[in-house]
Motif scaffolding. Structure first.
Motif, PDB file in Angstrom:
ATOM      1  N   MET A 182      60.427  33.241  12.584  1.00 27.59           N
ATOM      2  CA  MET A 182      61.290  32.102  12.879  1.00 27.59           C
ATOM      3  C   MET A 182      60.687  31.219  13.966  1.00 27.59           C
ATOM      4  O   MET A 182      60.175  31.708  14.984  1.00 27.59           O
ATOM      5  CB  MET A 182      62.667  32.592  13.349  1.00 27.59           C
ATOM      6  N   ASN A 183      60.744  29.917  13.735  1.00 26.29           N
ATOM      7  CA  ASN A 183      60.489  28.911  14.755  1.00 26.29           C
ATOM      8  C   ASN A 183      61.858  28.358  15.124  1.00 26.29           C
ATOM      9  O   ASN A 183      62.371  27.444  14.476  1.00 26.29           O
ATOM     10  CB  ASN A 183      59.559  27.829  14.208  1.00 26.29           C
ATOM     11  N   GLY A 184      62.478  28.959  16.144  1.00 21.75           N
ATOM     12  CA  GLY A 184      63.860  28.622  16.455  1.00 21.75           C
ATOM     13  C   GLY A 184      64.745  29.082  15.330  1.00 21.75           C
ATOM     14  O   GLY A 184      64.827  30.276  15.034  1.00 21.75           O
ATOM     15  N   THR A 185      65.381  28.139  14.648  1.00 21.50           N
ATOM     16  CA  THR A 185      66.241  28.490  13.512  1.00 21.50           C
ATOM     17  C   THR A 185      65.569  28.227  12.168  1.00 21.50           C
ATOM     18  O   THR A 185      66.193  28.377  11.114  1.00 21.50           O
ATOM     19  CB  THR A 185      67.545  27.670  13.582  1.00 21.50           C
ATOM     20  N   TYR A 213      57.215  31.689  18.403  1.00 22.09           N
ATOM     21  CA  TYR A 213      57.745  32.234  17.157  1.00 22.09           C
ATOM     22  C   TYR A 213      58.326  33.609  17.412  1.00 22.09           C
ATOM     23  O   TYR A 213      57.825  34.371  18.256  1.00 22.09           O
ATOM     24  CB  TYR A 213      56.647  32.324  16.097  1.00 22.09           C
ATOM     25  N   THR A 214      59.368  33.951  16.677  1.00 24.65           N
ATOM     26  CA  THR A 214      59.989  35.273  16.768  1.00 24.65           C
ATOM     27  C   THR A 214      59.877  35.964  15.415  1.00 24.65           C
ATOM     28  O   THR A 214      60.304  35.411  14.387  1.00 24.65           O
ATOM     29  CB  THR A 214      61.461  35.172  17.176  1.00 24.65           C
ATOM     30  N   ALA A 215      59.295  37.159  15.430  1.00 24.73           N
ATOM     31  CA  ALA A 215      59.138  37.948  14.207  1.00 24.73           C
ATOM     32  C   ALA A 215      60.111  39.122  14.255  1.00 24.73           C
ATOM     33  O   ALA A 215      60.281  39.758  15.296  1.00 24.73           O
ATOM     34  CB  ALA A 215      57.717  38.457  14.072  1.00 24.73           C
ATOM     35  N   THR A 216      60.742  39.420  13.127  1.00 24.67           N
ATOM     36  CA  THR A 216      61.722  40.509  13.057  1.00 24.67           C
ATOM     37  C   THR A 216      61.475  41.346  11.808  1.00 24.67           C
ATOM     38  O   THR A 216      61.332  40.799  10.707  1.00 24.67           O
ATOM     39  CB  THR A 216      63.157  39.963  13.017  1.00 24.67           C
ATOM     40  N   ILE A 217      61.432  42.667  12.022  1.00 22.84           N
ATOM     41  CA  ILE A 217      61.426  43.617  10.905  1.00 22.84           C
ATOM     42  C   ILE A 217      62.734  44.385  11.009  1.00 22.84           C
ATOM     43  O   ILE A 217      62.993  45.059  12.012  1.00 22.84           O
ATOM     44  CB  ILE A 217      60.231  44.578  10.969  1.00 22.84           C
ATOM     45  N   THR A 218      63.591  44.291   9.998  1.00 21.33           N
ATOM     46  CA  THR A 218      64.917  44.908  10.065  1.00 21.33           C
ATOM     47  C   THR A 218      64.844  46.384   9.692  1.00 21.33           C
ATOM     48  O   THR A 218      63.833  46.869   9.153  1.00 21.33           O
ATOM     49  CB  THR A 218      65.900  44.198   9.131  1.00 21.33           C
ATOM     50  N   ASN A 219      65.967  47.081   9.961  1.00 25.53           N
ATOM     51  CA  ASN A 219      65.997  48.508   9.624  1.00 25.53           C
ATOM     52  C   ASN A 219      66.167  48.735   8.126  1.00 25.53           C
ATOM     53  O   ASN A 219      66.299  49.874   7.681  1.00 25.53           O
ATOM     54  CB  ASN A 219      67.091  49.232  10.407  1.00 25.53           C
TER      55      ASN A 219
END
Length: 698
Positions: A182-185, A213-219
């Protein structure tokens, strides 16, 4: 009295053992009561899997209708729902409780079989059976590393993001639903690739400069067993500034003069460029308004532009690289890069030296004719149409070989005695730029009366040692090759313990194995071997095989064996000598070769198998002594197998040794210098030297 009491006790036991276990008095059945004899998990079991099927095994077949969710229960923090089944058949001895969901981690469960269960005869379980077991803790996958790392800065705009897990993951669970960038939203679309525990996420477009940038790997991401991560993994990074590539060097330099007509133009960039953006649209080479066609080559940050035809002499060219030339991140030059250069005059190559010289006399009949040019020539233009060697009107066939600016012309057979030959190199001989000689070059020479027939050695005239296709090895610190080089058609890595006195190149040399080669080392690639040195080595192999055949009994018959294979202590006149036993030894003393005043005297020694010079021991070295005008260049040894020269070290060997299967000079550990005035040539196997001096005869 005691006897009566004993009978009463036995009677009571019989009643207990044989009374009916059934509460149904209408069923007159006697026998043992049903018992639970084992469970899965066992009582007190630990680390039980969360998907465990729980079972109880009885000592006899049970009435399945009595084993239900009411009589067979499992309870942890709350009752567990499950399905009751039976093993093997409807009247099985094992009842199974399959939970409808997975058990909880790190939880103690109680299994219970109630007294309402009965066997086939209607006998009920007498005491409720209760047991306990505990589940284990599931090891869940975790993210152990990312690239970029959390809070990284200056991240390239074309960065491929990666995450390394503690174990291999199920690719079906790594999707746009479980990974987001994500770049912000604003979500950044990515593609996915898998390499074991490593997963890469490639943005479909370059990232923006100076952006977090924010990177997320979900469960929702799971391993191959279907186990999820405990929680979402989140990290951030910030991209760097948008820097444009630059041209930091060109060849030719801007405003360079006297540039060769066959120049390959190069530009070195500040970073590796995208080859797809370097083409005829982004690079031009102009002669005024005339476009010069080029081809493109890439080597790291260096890009080469090769004109498809030679440049014109005394002409100024302008090269331009436009802003369309981009790095892999899609960033182009900030402005067109333009430079100019001017070519030199159209200088024709010249012949600066020949061997023999013009009008030379008494030239040996086995002479290899050479011409040295003012520059390296195009080998494709040196052939039978541009070089001729004539005896009057008779053409002499020759073969060609190349060593830098020197071209060798080897006659296919010995020249005639007392004969004048005319050599001609025509204007068709050209340099790589396509410029030929300004006029034909012609010179003459006359042979001498050396009709004894010195064998032709061709390109081996400049080779001290040839190691076939197996290489050459030096095992001493004082090995020196004078007046010649060494060669093999093997890779350069199979030449060990030497350095090239011409180029300074090192060939696997160590402080304990130092060998100086004054006349060059010629091998196949890899570097320092190259195509040119490999061509020289291939020609040496051809000439070595031809020399071996020319020295054979089939070509030179009639050899004698004056010492029954032992040459030590003999004095021999010129001639051909053949070992009847197949081996020659020099062990009973030195061998003397007496030319009897003839400087063209030739000795040929033929042995079907081996040649051994010297014997064991510190005084075992033996030598070959030349007297009365004898020349080392006219002594030849044709060996069908291997030649071993003074294995104990020391001694002076003479002549060109051509062995089929290897030559060894001295052996490891010897410090006394072994000398060979000649050549050590092996057709197949390697040549090994230990503290050896080889002096190549003229």
């Amino acid at each position: 009295m005691k006897t009566k009491k004993l009978f009463k006790i036995l009677a009571l036991l019989a009643i207990v053992l044989f009374q009916s276990c059934s509460d149904d008095e209408e069923i007159a059945v006697s026998g043992l009561c049903p018992l639970v004899i084992s469970t899965i998990p066992s009582n007190g079991a630990l680390n039980v899997p969360l998907d465990q099927v729980i079972s109880a095994t009885f000592n006899k077949q049970m009435r399945t209708a009595t084993i239900t969710n009411a009589s067979f229960t499992v309870e942890g923090l709350s009752p567990v729902n499950g399905v009751i089944t039976f093993e093997d058949d409807a009247a099985g001895t094992t009842a199974k409780f399959t939970p409808t969901g997975t058990l909880l981690e790190d939880t103690t469960y109680t299994g219970r079989i109630k007294t309402t269960v009965k066997d086939q005869d209607g006998n009920a379980l007498q005491i409720e059976y209760v047991w306990n077991f505990s589940t284990g803790v599931t090891i869940r996958p975790i993210v152990i590393a990312t690239d970029p790392i959390n809070l990284a800065t200056g991240v390239p705009l074309n960065k491929v993001i990666t995450a390394t897990f503690s174990e291999a993951m199920d690719p079906l669970t790594i999707t746009n639903a479980t990974f987001t960038l994500m770049n912000g939203t604003t979500a950044v679309p990515v593609t996915f690739e898998y390499f074991g525990e490593l997963v890469s996420f490639t943005p479909l477009v370059n990232l923006l400069p100076n952006t977090t940038y924010t990177a997320t790997i979900t469960n929702g991401a799971q391993n191959l067993e279907g186990t999820s991560m405990v929680s979402d993994y989140v990290w951030s990074f910030t991209t760097g500034t948008l820097l444009a590539p630059t041209v930091i060097l060109t060849d030719p330099l801007n405003n360079a003069t006297n540039v060769p007509l066959n120049k390959v133009v190069t530009a070195t960039f500040s970073e590796v460029m995208n080859p797809a953006t370097l083409n005829n649209a982004t690079f031009t080479l102009m002669n005024g308004t005339v476009l010069v066609p080029v081809t493109f080559g890439f080597n790291g940050t260096l890009v080469s532009f090769t004109p498809t035809a030679g440049l014109l002499s005394n002409t100024t060219y302008t090269a331009t690289i436009t802003t369309g030339a981009q790095n892999p991140a899609g960033v182009g030059l900030t402005a067109n890069y333009i430079w100019s250069f001017t070519t030199g005059s159209l200088l024709a190559p010249t012949v600066i030296l020949t061997d023999p010289l013009n009008n030379a006399t008494n030239v040996p009949q086995n002479k290899v004719v050479t011409a040295t040019f003012s520059e390296v020539m195009n080998p494709a233009t040196i052939n039978n149409s541009t070089f001729t060697l004539m005896s009057g009107t008779v053409l002499v066939p020759v073969t060609f070989s190349f060593s830098g600016a020197i071209v060798s012309f080897t006659p296919s057979s010995n020249l005639l005695a007392n004969t004048t030959y005319t050599a001609t190199i025509t204007t068709g001989a050209q340099n790589p730029a396509g410029v030929g000689l300004a006029s034909n070059y012609i010179w003459n020479f006359t042979t001498g009366n050396n009709s004894a027939g010195v064998p032709i050695i061709g390109s081996l005239s400049n080779i001290a040692s040839f190691g076939g296709s197996a290489g050459l090895t030096n095992q001493g610190i004082n090995t020196v090759i004078n007046n010649g080089g060494i060669s093999t058609t093997a890779a350069s890595t199979l030449v060990t313990g030497f350095h090239d006195g011409l180029t300074g190149d090192i060939y696997t040399q160590t402080p304990l194995n130092v060998g100086l080669v004054t006349g060059g080392i010629y091998t196949a690639p890899p570097t320092p071997g190259n195509a040119t040195s490999f061509a020289i080595a291939q020609q040496a192999l051809l000439d070595a095989n031809a020399l071996y055949i020319s020295l054979s009994p089939a070509v030179m018959p009639g050899g004698i064996d004056p010492g029954a294979g032992e040459l030590g202590g003999l004095t021999l006149a010129p001639g051909v000598y053949k070992s009847n036993s197949g081996t020659f030894n020099i062990s009973n003393g030195n061998l003397t070769l007496d030319a009897q005043g003839d400087p063209n005297a030739v000795w040929v020694f033929q042995t079907a198998t081996g040649l051994t010079v010297g014997i064991a021991g510190p005084t075992g070295a033996k030598s070959v002594i030349l007297t009365n005008g004898a020349s080392a260049s006219n002594v030849f040894w044709q060996v069908g197998s291997t030649a071993t020269i003074n294995g104990a070290g020391g001694g002076v060997m003479v002549g060109t040794i051509v062995a089929n299967s290897g030559v060894t000079l001295s052996t490891a550990g010897n410090t006394v210098q072994t000398v060979l005035n000649g050549r050590a040539i092996s057709l197949i196997s390697s040549v090994t030297m230990v503290n050896t001096t080889i002096n190549v005869p003229n």
